[in-house]
Design a protein around this motif. Structure first.
Motif, PDB file in Angstrom:
ATOM      1  N   UNK A 175       0.847  -1.127   0.130  1.00 59.89           N
ATOM      2  CA  UNK A 175      -0.120  -0.198  -0.070  1.00 59.89           C
ATOM      3  C   UNK A 175       0.870   1.515  -0.040  1.00 59.89           C
ATOM      4  N   UNK A 176       0.539   2.165  -0.905  1.00 58.17           N
ATOM      5  CA  UNK A 176       0.936   3.468  -0.814  1.00 58.17           C
ATOM      6  C   UNK A 176       0.578   4.417   0.360  1.00 58.17           C
ATOM      7  N   UNK A 177       1.104   4.027   1.508  1.00 56.91           N
ATOM      8  CA  UNK A 177       0.174   4.765   2.628  1.00 56.91           C
ATOM      9  C   UNK A 177       1.473   5.010   3.600  1.00 56.91           C
ATOM     10  N   UNK A 178       1.777   6.288   3.901  1.00 59.26           N
ATOM     11  CA  UNK A 178       2.938   6.515   4.917  1.00 59.26           C
ATOM     12  C   UNK A 178       2.037   7.398   5.989  1.00 59.26           C
ATOM     13  N   UNK A 179       0.926   7.229   6.202  1.00 66.09           N
ATOM     14  CA  UNK A 179       0.255   8.196   7.280  1.00 66.09           C
ATOM     15  C   UNK A 179       0.287   7.383   8.516  1.00 66.09           C
ATOM     16  N   UNK A 180       0.543   5.906   8.564  1.00 63.57           N
ATOM     17  CA  UNK A 180       0.590   5.173   9.589  1.00 63.57           C
ATOM     18  C   UNK A 180       1.608   4.286   9.692  1.00 63.57           C
ATOM     19  N   UNK A 181       2.013   3.573  10.805  1.00 67.16           N
ATOM     20  CA  UNK A 181       2.810   2.321  10.885  1.00 67.16           C
ATOM     21  C   UNK A 181       2.150   1.196  10.513  1.00 67.16           C
ATOM     22  N   UNK A 182       2.989   0.176  10.074  1.00 62.19           N
ATOM     23  CA  UNK A 182       2.239  -1.205   9.755  1.00 62.19           C
ATOM     24  C   UNK A 182       1.508  -1.643  11.015  1.00 62.19           C
ATOM     25  N   UNK A 183       1.888  -1.288  12.278  1.00 59.65           N
ATOM     26  CA  UNK A 183       1.282  -1.880  13.193  1.00 59.65           C
ATOM     27  C   UNK A 183      -0.279  -1.147  13.588  1.00 59.65           C
ATOM     28  N   UNK A 184      -0.122   0.195  13.065  1.00 58.35           N
ATOM     29  CA  UNK A 184      -1.515   0.884  13.346  1.00 58.35           C
ATOM     30  C   UNK A 184      -2.301   0.537  12.094  1.00 58.35           C
ATOM     31  N   UNK A 185      -1.950   0.168  10.864  1.00 58.44           N
ATOM     32  CA  UNK A 185      -2.579  -0.192   9.865  1.00 58.44           C
ATOM     33  C   UNK A 185      -3.167  -1.511   9.952  1.00 58.44           C
ATOM     34  N   UNK A 186      -2.621  -2.276  10.577  1.00 61.62           N
ATOM     35  CA  UNK A 186      -3.133  -3.739  11.178  1.00 61.62           C
ATOM     36  C   UNK A 186      -4.224  -3.630  11.992  1.00 61.62           C
ATOM     37  N   UNK A 187      -3.926  -2.668  13.201  1.00 52.83           N
ATOM     38  CA  UNK A 187      -5.031  -2.341  13.816  1.00 52.83           C
ATOM     39  C   UNK A 187      -6.429  -1.954  13.497  1.00 52.83           C
ATOM     40  N   UNK A 188      -6.173  -1.103  12.390  1.00 48.96           N
ATOM     41  CA  UNK A 188      -7.508  -0.614  11.711  1.00 48.96           C
ATOM     42  C   UNK A 188      -8.238  -1.856  10.998  1.00 48.96           C
ATOM     43  N   UNK A 189      -7.492  -2.721  10.450  1.00 52.07           N
ATOM     44  CA  UNK A 189      -8.215  -3.988   9.943  1.00 52.07           C
ATOM     45  C   UNK A 189      -8.844  -4.925  10.998  1.00 52.07           C
ATOM     46  N   UNK A 190      -8.034  -4.767  11.886  1.00 51.89           N
ATOM     47  CA  UNK A 190      -8.399  -5.613  13.238  1.00 51.89           C
ATOM     48  C   UNK A 190      -9.870  -5.129  13.805  1.00 51.89           C
ATOM     49  N   UNK A 191     -10.053  -3.737  13.855  1.00 46.41           N
ATOM     50  CA  UNK A 191     -11.125  -3.004  13.983  1.00 46.41           C
ATOM     51  C   UNK A 191     -12.472  -3.413  13.181  1.00 46.41           C
ATOM     52  N   UNK A 192     -12.060  -3.557  12.147  1.00 45.20           N
ATOM     53  CA  UNK A 192     -13.196  -3.926  11.079  1.00 45.20           C
ATOM     54  C   UNK A 192     -13.608  -5.297  10.944  1.00 45.20           C
ATOM     55  N   UNK A 228       4.136  -1.010   3.398  1.00 46.89           N
ATOM     56  CA  UNK A 228       3.784   0.347   3.089  1.00 46.89           C
ATOM     57  C   UNK A 228       4.947   1.147   2.457  1.00 46.89           C
ATOM     58  N   UNK A 229       4.595   2.151   1.833  1.00 46.70           N
ATOM     59  CA  UNK A 229       5.498   3.035   1.327  1.00 46.70           C
ATOM     60  C   UNK A 229       6.287   3.687   2.387  1.00 46.70           C
ATOM     61  N   UNK A 230       5.670   3.970   3.493  1.00 47.84           N
ATOM     62  CA  UNK A 230       6.136   4.568   4.820  1.00 47.84           C
ATOM     63  C   UNK A 230       7.483   3.602   5.024  1.00 47.84           C
ATOM     64  N   UNK A 231       7.588   2.261   4.802  1.00 47.89           N
ATOM     65  CA  UNK A 231       8.456   1.438   5.329  1.00 47.89           C
ATOM     66  C   UNK A 231       9.822   1.715   4.561  1.00 47.89           C
ATOM     67  N   UNK A 232       9.526   2.229   3.205  1.00 48.70           N
ATOM     68  CA  UNK A 232      10.770   2.498   2.321  1.00 48.70           C
ATOM     69  C   UNK A 232      11.496   3.855   2.580  1.00 48.70           C
ATOM     70  N   UNK A 233      10.414   4.631   3.083  1.00 48.93           N
ATOM     71  CA  UNK A 233      10.821   5.972   3.331  1.00 48.93           C
ATOM     72  C   UNK A 233      11.643   5.854   4.898  1.00 48.93           C
ATOM     73  N   UNK A 234      11.492   4.975   5.567  1.00 44.95           N
ATOM     74  CA  UNK A 234      11.967   4.854   6.949  1.00 44.95           C
ATOM     75  C   UNK A 234      13.439   3.950   6.466  1.00 44.95           C
ATOM     76  N   UNK A 276      12.084  13.337   0.303  1.00 42.48           N
ATOM     77  CA  UNK A 276      11.435  11.945   0.080  1.00 42.48           C
ATOM     78  C   UNK A 276      10.138  11.930   0.152  1.00 42.48           C
ATOM     79  N   UNK A 277       9.456  11.466  -0.929  1.00 42.19           N
ATOM     80  CA  UNK A 277       7.911  11.606  -1.094  1.00 42.19           C
ATOM     81  C   UNK A 277       7.368   9.995  -0.662  1.00 42.19           C
ATOM     82  N   UNK A 278       6.688   9.921   0.411  1.00 40.12           N
ATOM     83  CA  UNK A 278       6.527   8.367   0.769  1.00 40.12           C
ATOM     84  C   UNK A 278       5.068   8.015   0.578  1.00 40.12           C
ATOM     85  N   UNK A 279       4.512   8.831  -0.369  1.00 44.40           N
ATOM     86  CA  UNK A 279       3.082   8.408  -0.956  1.00 44.40           C
ATOM     87  C   UNK A 279       2.850   9.258  -2.176  1.00 44.40           C
TER      88      UNK A 279
END
Lengths: 282, 282, 282, 282
Positions: C52-69, C81-87, C164-167
């Motif tokens: 996913x092209x998403x750098x707004x949250x960490x993988x942990x937070x992204x996983x949590x959002x699926x968990x909540x659904x 996530x693209x945020x991981x590449x930026x990091x 760096x453009x993370x998204x």
């Protein structure tokens, strides 16, 4: 939404500008019925001009080609070509010396003057370029792309001179199913490669429309509201006409197919005043 | 190669076009000595005009700002702005209805007419946009970028209407060391995002130069050879002036530094007729 | 040509990469039936990842959002996530000092390390920027566009640092009828304005796919022939997957509508291996 | 700021990637002293690879050309070319059938396999193209630009097939004073004309660096921190190396001149870890 009675559109305007290819003619001759359109305009005292991205021939030669197809109304003084703008530019800005050209010898005759001589890129010797003051892209024929485009690139690396592109089209139809690559695409490749800014003449650039506007003979102070631009291409004819303040009619006998017209208008945001199946009338 | 006697250049022309910012004035006032230039032109019966990519104010307001700096020669009828072209476009092509604008209320007053009402993007309600017939980008101030640029995008997704960008500049100097983002950059972002073709007014587009050319009062039939364009920016003032067929002078009091001028001319291929340290004279 | 039995497609591959938005979920929750797809993959010992092209949250937070659904299968180690590449980039190339960020504080926590501190563009003082070693675009929220994008431009004029453009996305859907402008569009505007080359992470760039490929746990030496990329966007998911050598499936639950799919494939030349109404199965 | 002791740089890394043209060799042979660099690397157990945007020949043929110049250390298994990526793409994604190529017959031999046959664009008959499954741009020689580039355009209008560009360079030096137009520029012209998305392989694309990374033999788990990319071009070698997370060294024996290096780094924002006069050592 797509009109089939173009005469009612024409009746509202004093002056009409026509694109040539795809509007008046195609690769295999005149659009059937276009002679009726021209006769209607003449009979009703309306003025018309052909506004064309074509620098391969002079207005006289372009007029002759219509004459050979049986059209006598399109005289040289009714033709506004991008080649005329290139010639004017050279006259104002280069004035004297040698101009190298990419195109046929025929296309170059038109830009020659008493003070301004031309030389084909074919004949340019890269060891002797100090008197070349400008380069003009005129036509996709008349030279060898392998050797002469490379020579063009190296000429520009040696000389920081104005480069004029007198036809901005990327392709033109060679037959019902085949396109040819136009000189505009070749010029763009060299421009991207050298990284300099070339000077382009041709629709949608407003300079074409001003030039045409200044050539109107019978309605010298006509308002732009009384001029219609008729074309087959959204990105050149319609965009340029709109921006210059003219009403515009998209016809479906050339680059834009009936089934694509609505989608393309929506996706490009280039909105003609009218859409008509053809510029021909009964 | 860099001239320091600009008077000798001016003496050769009947009409002079000046860019405003970086040529006549900067962020902190007039270029010292520019009043001598204007006095010289007046004394010798030469005509001059300010040709500016500025749609934030009307010509009257722009003239007033020069008056406050002590310049009385730059009257409203000597100012040609990209806002005037936007207004002309709306008059010819939109004619009636509601025009949404991105900019200050002040910038919008100028384009209002009896038939054409305006509404700030701030006040647009996306559930009620059916009567909005055009969108105009005028200024980078007067709205909230976060909410109102997003609203602009969604307005254009609902309405396929002409979009006019009345200032194509990407930045302008806010102080000796800071740049501001101009409305041209914001408009480009929306255009890239929506994928449609916006209509741009402003140098280097020839329409600015034609508009100025048609406003010349004292030399109504002057040849382009007797007009000089003076500017500080290669890509707008010099490129546009050259293409329109004018002689051009690059001055080094704005966007182009003395130490960069030669390199930029070589790398861009945009070649001014003259380079001068300043447009001011003694 | 459009398949309605996605299970038969899935059965051919060992590993599946899913885009998130438009494939697994939309602005108002999960795609109905997507839980069946994940269950099928688990039951058949197939491995899957969210790319996913998403750098707004960490993988942990992204996983949590699926968990909540209600989705428990999408754990943090299944998210690329693209945020991981930026990091990773910051870790390899910047290593120490201060990194300015454009985005929310939440998005920045993830890229902080013991050696690398972050500062919001909101809090940057332009008179004190000598210790800022990089700039990262993370999210479109968390700052004031009017003041802070201008500040970003001026920061880059003072410091020639990696950006760096993370998204890379230009927009994202905010509701059924509204789009929001994504940070990729804001970054592009600044890049065009300053004229420098930013470093972009995100599909279609192959680095995203390599990163995902290197994270595959259960099939460590899987051939690219046995991996399927599933996405809703031709220019990111399908182009990137194709270029990396994967088979690709375009689904019609997001950016690409059923009625447009064929036209877009023809006009872009980006050809998915399969087209399916959805990634959901019964 | 410009180093003249490259050995001290090399000493810090386990693996070195070299660009070929402008770094190891020029149009008239090896960079003097480059043999010392390779000997030093060998003597100190360091691994090195040539990473080149060259699809005109196979790695075996490229290695042979170094052998003829007296360099025996650059064996085929030390060469990573963009042609190898094109070959891999065809293997994964096209698999069988006929591939049309733009280039020399020699360049095409390398991509032929038991299942995949090739045909020169010269020999393509536009009335019989139904079995052509891909098109590859390999080299600027081996065909007639006038007729065969036009044929390429028309082939793509008839067949919506993947198009692979195996060398993204726009030009290459043909002599001390002349450039040649590379196949990357020709491909770009066709791409712009047809409006489709081609698939490009070559630096700065990360896929080149991953491919090289995966070919490292002697240091199979080397950290990216211990790899140095050496190149003469900011936009390909340095940008690509940086983005992949490698340290980078710009050398001044090719595309970037000593007097321009600082200006270009500042204007592009592409920042090498080191600048060295040459990759040669004593």
């Amino acid at each position: 939404m797509i009109l089939d009675n173009f005469k009612s559109v024409l009746s509202k305007y004093d002056v009409v500008f026509f694109d040539a290819f795809g509007v008046l003619k195609t690769y295999n001759g005149l659009i059937p019925g276009i002679e009726n359109t021209l006769a209607y305009l003449n009979d009703h005292g309306k003025d018309f001009y052909v506004v064309t991205n074509d620098a391969s021939r002079s207005p006289d030669q372009l007029a002759e080609s219509y004459f050979k197809m049986g059209i006598t109304d399109i005289t040289a003084d009714r033709i506004i070509s991008s080649g005329m703008l290139a010639r004017e530019y050279l006259d104002y800005k280069v004035r004297a010396g040698l101009v190298a050209y990419v195109g046929t010898d025929n296309s170059a005759h038109y830009i020659e003057t008493a003070e301004l001589k031309t030389i084909s890129i074919r004949k340019v010797n890269l060891d002797d370029v100090s008197d070349i003051n400008a380069l003009v892209f005129l036509d996709d024929e008349g030279f060898d792309w392998n050797t002469d485009l490379t020579k063009t690139l190296n000429l520009l690396r040696k000389r920081n001179i104005p480069v004029i592109v007198a036809n901005t089209d990327k392709t033109y139809p060679a037959s019902k199913t085949r396109l040819s690559i136009a000189v505009g695409a070749l010029a763009k490749m060299i421009e991207d490669t050298i990284g300099r800014q070339f000077i382009r003449f041709g629709k949608p650039d407003p300079q074409m429309f001003i030039f045409a506007y200044q050539h109107i003979k019978n309605y010298p102070h006509v308002s732009k509201r009384n001029i219609l631009m008729v074309g087959d291409t959204l990105h050149t004819d319609i965009l340029g006409g709109n921006k210059f303040g003219l009403d515009t009619a998209l016809v479906l006998t050339g680059n834009t197919q009936a089934e694509d017209a609505e989608v393309r208008i929506r996706s490009t945001g280039i909105i003609p005043t009218y859409i008509s199946v053809s510029a021909a009338i009964d």
